[in-house]
Design a protein around this motif. Structure first.
Motif, short mmCIF file in Angstrom:
data_model
loop_
_atom_site.label_atom_id
_atom_site.label_comp_id
_atom_site.label_asym_id
_atom_site.label_seq_id
_atom_site.Cartn_x
_atom_site.Cartn_y
_atom_site.Cartn_z
N SER A 78 15.98 17.04 -4.03
CA SER A 78 15.01 17.12 -2.92
C SER A 78 14.38 15.77 -2.64
O SER A 78 14.05 15.02 -3.56
CB SER A 78 13.87 18.08 -3.26
N VAL A 79 14.20 15.50 -1.34
CA VAL A 79 13.39 14.35 -0.94
C VAL A 79 11.95 14.83 -0.81
O VAL A 79 11.67 15.82 -0.14
CB VAL A 79 13.89 13.76 0.39
N VAL A 80 11.03 14.15 -1.50
CA VAL A 80 9.63 14.59 -1.49
C VAL A 80 8.71 13.47 -0.98
O VAL A 80 7.50 13.50 -1.22
CB VAL A 80 9.17 15.10 -2.87
N GLY A 81 9.31 12.52 -0.27
CA GLY A 81 8.51 11.46 0.33
C GLY A 81 9.38 10.27 0.67
O GLY A 81 10.57 10.23 0.34
N CYS A 82 8.78 9.34 1.39
CA CYS A 82 9.49 8.11 1.77
C CYS A 82 8.55 6.92 1.63
O CYS A 82 7.33 7.06 1.79
CB CYS A 82 9.92 8.17 3.24
N VAL A 83 9.13 5.78 1.35
CA VAL A 83 8.40 4.51 1.33
C VAL A 83 9.27 3.48 2.04
O VAL A 83 10.49 3.43 1.81
CB VAL A 83 8.13 4.02 -0.11
N ASN A 84 8.65 2.71 2.92
CA ASN A 84 9.37 1.65 3.62
C ASN A 84 8.62 0.35 3.51
O ASN A 84 7.39 0.35 3.65
CB ASN A 84 9.47 1.94 5.13
N LEU A 85 9.36 -0.71 3.31
CA LEU A 85 8.81 -2.05 3.48
C LEU A 85 9.52 -2.58 4.72
O LEU A 85 10.72 -2.85 4.68
CB LEU A 85 9.15 -2.87 2.24
N SER A 86 8.78 -2.67 5.83
CA SER A 86 9.42 -3.01 7.11
C SER A 86 8.91 -4.36 7.61
O SER A 86 8.02 -4.96 6.99
CB SER A 86 9.13 -1.92 8.15
N ASN A 87 9.47 -4.80 8.73
CA ASN A 87 9.05 -6.07 9.34
C ASN A 87 9.03 -7.20 8.32
O ASN A 87 8.10 -8.01 8.27
CB ASN A 87 7.65 -5.95 9.97
N ILE A 88 10.06 -7.24 7.48
CA ILE A 88 10.11 -8.30 6.46
C ILE A 88 10.41 -9.64 7.13
O ILE A 88 11.38 -9.75 7.90
CB ILE A 88 11.16 -7.97 5.38
N VAL A 89 9.52 -10.58 6.88
CA VAL A 89 9.64 -11.91 7.49
C VAL A 89 9.59 -12.94 6.37
O VAL A 89 8.76 -12.83 5.46
CB VAL A 89 8.47 -12.17 8.47
N LEU A 90 10.47 -13.95 6.41
CA LEU A 90 10.48 -14.99 5.37
C LEU A 90 9.78 -16.25 5.91
O LEU A 90 8.74 -16.14 6.53
CB LEU A 90 11.92 -15.24 4.90
N GLY A 91 10.33 -17.43 5.65
CA GLY A 91 9.67 -18.66 6.09
C GLY A 91 8.31 -18.78 5.42
O GLY A 91 8.11 -18.31 4.30
N PRO A 92 7.33 -19.39 6.10
CA PRO A 92 6.02 -19.60 5.48
C PRO A 92 5.17 -18.34 5.42
O PRO A 92 4.08 -18.36 4.84
CB PRO A 92 5.37 -20.64 6.40
#
Ligand SMILES: CC(C)(COP(=O)(O)OP(=O)(O)OC[C@H]1O[C@@H](n2cnc3c(N)ncnc32)[C@H](O)[C@@H]1OP(=O)(O)O)[C@@H](O)C(=O)NCCC(=O)NCCS
Length: 183
Positions: free
Chosen positions: A76-90
């Motif tokens: 079963s999936v009982v939740g989600c986590v996202n790390l979005s808009n990942i930007v590198l550089g400074p």
């Protein structure tokens, strides 16, 4: 990589094979999430909609812009986590989002998942900072962020289109380290 969270629940990267369990989870939690989420088209609550969504997430993961996880209890999936808009550089920053199945609330799962996401962001993605935003009345989510080491940095008016209108959000950040970019 699969990370243990609380009891038998683990955090692991999403896969296309999760689409069926994701569909069931979003159908089960439709009312639980309605007030906190963007309006979803009916297709979102179908297997086809979830397959398309996961494929899009995996494409974004392959280009380094997104880290999508599920919280899984067995099949079963009982939740989600996202790390979005990942930007590198400074900037070296990403945006954290999460939800936990109504039946699993109050067990420390969101907090454990947020802490695990921060650890991956720091040690594997080599980011400097994570940000997150909550609706002003999302006290539970604000508590999760405080427990996971985030600090409030202000209120952004009309920040996100949630549950049918542009809503003010309380913004948080956690500085992960003082490594220079590329370090
Ligand atoms: C917010 C959410 C992720 C919390 O998940 P969870 O696994 O229950 O979170 P945790 O158990 O780690 O921590 C919740 C904390 O909020 C507290 N809390 C819950 N409801 C609360 C309320 N109405 N008022 C004040 N505190 C509240 C809990 O007591 C707990 O704090 P404590 O450990 O100090 O007692 C979950 O309720 C959810 O998915 N909500 C809908 C989607 C959502 O809001 N996502 C986040 C968008 S920013």
């Amino acid at each position: 990589m699969t990370l243990p969270l609380v009891d038998d629940v683990v955090l692991r990267p999403v896969a296309v094979d999760d689409a069926e369990a994701l569909t069931e989870a979003y159908v089960r939690n439709r009312e639980h999430l309605r007030h906190w989420d963007p309006r979803r088209p009916d297709d979102f609550f179908t297997l086809r909609g979830q397959v398309i969504r996961v494929e899009d997430q995996l494409e974004q993961r392959n280009t380094g812009r997104l880290m999508p996880w599920v919280l899984a209890d067995g099949d079963s999936v009982v939740g989600c986590v996202n790390l979005s808009n990942i930007v590198l550089g400074p900037f070296r920053s990403g945006s954290l989002g999460y939800w936990v199945d109504a039946a699993y609330n109050g067990r420390g799962l969101a907090t454990a998942a947020a802490l695990a996401a921060c650890q991956v962001a720091d040690e594997r993605l080599r980011l400097h900072r994570i940000e997150a935003g909550t609706l002003l009345d999302n006290v539970a989510s604000q508590r999760v962020l405080a427990k996971a080491g985030f600090e409030a940095i202000g209120v952004a008016p009309h920040y996100l289109h949630i549950d049918g209108s542009w809503r003010d959000h309380k913004l948080f950040q956690r500085i992960l380290n003082e490594r220079p970019p590329g370090g």
